[in-house]
Each structure stands twice: as C-alpha cells, then as structure tokens.
Design an enzyme around this catalytic site. Structure first.
Site, short mmCIF file in Angstrom:
data_model
loop_
_atom_site.label_atom_id
_atom_site.label_comp_id
_atom_site.label_asym_id
_atom_site.label_seq_id
_atom_site.Cartn_x
_atom_site.Cartn_y
_atom_site.Cartn_z
N HIS A 1 0.84 -1.20 0.00
CA HIS A 1 0.00 0.00 0.00
C HIS A 1 0.88 1.26 0.00
CE1 HIS A 1 -3.15 -2.61 2.22
NE2 HIS A 1 -3.62 -2.39 0.99
N LYS B 1 -16.47 -6.81 5.99
CA LYS B 1 -15.26 -7.33 6.64
C LYS B 1 -15.32 -7.05 8.14
CE LYS B 1 -12.12 -6.65 2.72
NZ LYS B 1 -10.87 -6.00 2.28
N SER C 1 -3.47 -7.61 3.14
CA SER C 1 -3.72 -7.39 4.56
C SER C 1 -4.22 -8.67 5.22
CB SER C 1 -4.74 -6.26 4.75
OG SER C 1 -4.22 -5.05 4.29
N ARG D 1 -2.31 -6.39 -8.10
CA ARG D 1 -1.27 -7.37 -7.81
C ARG D 1 -1.23 -8.47 -8.84
NH1 ARG D 1 -3.43 -8.47 -1.91
NH2 ARG D 1 -5.23 -8.46 -3.24
#
Length: 160
Positions: free
Chosen positions: A17, A41, A129, A90
């Site tokens: 990040h 989440k 994360s 990614r």
C-alpha cells in the site's frame, strides 16, 4: 490541480500500500488516502487506528492526507471533486475485480473522473492485509512486509 483518491480498508496498511501511495503522490498534486469502513469485513483495527497509523507513515509526503468515509465510493469521489481514483493491482484476479468496479464507477462518477491502475512493485505482489493478519495470528514473521510501527500494533492486537 489534479486530486486523486487511493481508497481501501488498509486493515492493516502494508508496504505494498505504501509503495502505491508513494508512487501516486508523485503523479498528482494532492493525494487522499481514503480509509473506508467495509461492512463486509470484520476489521482488526478501528478506522481511527488505521487513520492514525497511516498518518504516521506519510509524514514525508506533504501532498498526501488521510481521510475516512463510509458508503458509496462514487458519492465520496463526486462530493470531494477528485479527478482520479487510484487502484493497485497485484495479479489478474485483482484486475478482474477492479475492472468491474471501475466500469460501474464510470457510470456513477461525475464526468471526467478517471480510474488509474498502478501495478504493484514485484516485491509486494503477494502481500495482502488478510494474509498478513493470518500469518501474524499463527506466530509467523512478516518483517519487511509491513512498516515496523504497523507490525508492533498487529502484535499488540494478537497478544490480547
């Protein structure tokens, strides 16, 4: 003046990040890191804790600020008159999700707002994360994958 938003849950913020933040800060006059509360989440850190950690990490980036928001990304973007939304990629799985979101946002954004995709630097391409939290929860090492202050805070959470 070109203003961009880089949003995410950042729970926790990783070196990947930070790489995107640093690179995007060179592309725009102003960059806002938008910490979003994702109701889908269960966060490890509160929004306030995430904002505080990110603020500590961006002190050397004078054109970067941190904010937080809830609700629809497009509403926040339109209200704050951003020119662009930065997203990090990614792998191909990220691309498939992000292109779908960008196309939906194109319908919701005010005219002229662009989605900008930055490929993550190769050394961070496997970091997420979620994986960081899982590894730390199982007493694994993530040194070099998150900033030291973040690692310290994660360890505190899991020691309770």
């Amino acid at each position: 003046m070109k203003k961009a938003l880089y949003s995410g849950s950042f729970d926790p913020i990783t070196n990947g990040h930070l790489d995107i933040i640093t690179r995007a800060s060179k592309m725009f006059d102003k960059l806002t890191v938008g910490v979003i509360h994702n109701p889908n989440k269960t966060p490890l850190f509160s929004v306030e804790e995430r904002v505080e950690m990110i603020n500590k990490l961006i002190v050397d980036l004078p054109n970067v600020k941190v904010d937080n928001f809830t609700g629809l990304l497009a509403d926040y973007v339109n209200k704050n008159k951003f020119n662009a939304v930065v997203r990090g990629l990614r792998a191909t799985t990220d691309f498939e999700y992000e292109i779908q979101m960008a196309q939906m946002n194109a319908e919701l954004f005010s005219p002229g707002i662009e989605s900008v995709f930055l490929m993550t630097s190769p050394q961070y391409s496997f970091i997420s994360s979620s994986v960081i939290k899982e590894v730390v929860a199982l007493n694994g090492k993530v040194d070099g994958l998150v900033p030291p202050i973040v690692l310290e805070e994660i360890k505190k959470k899991y020691s309770k």
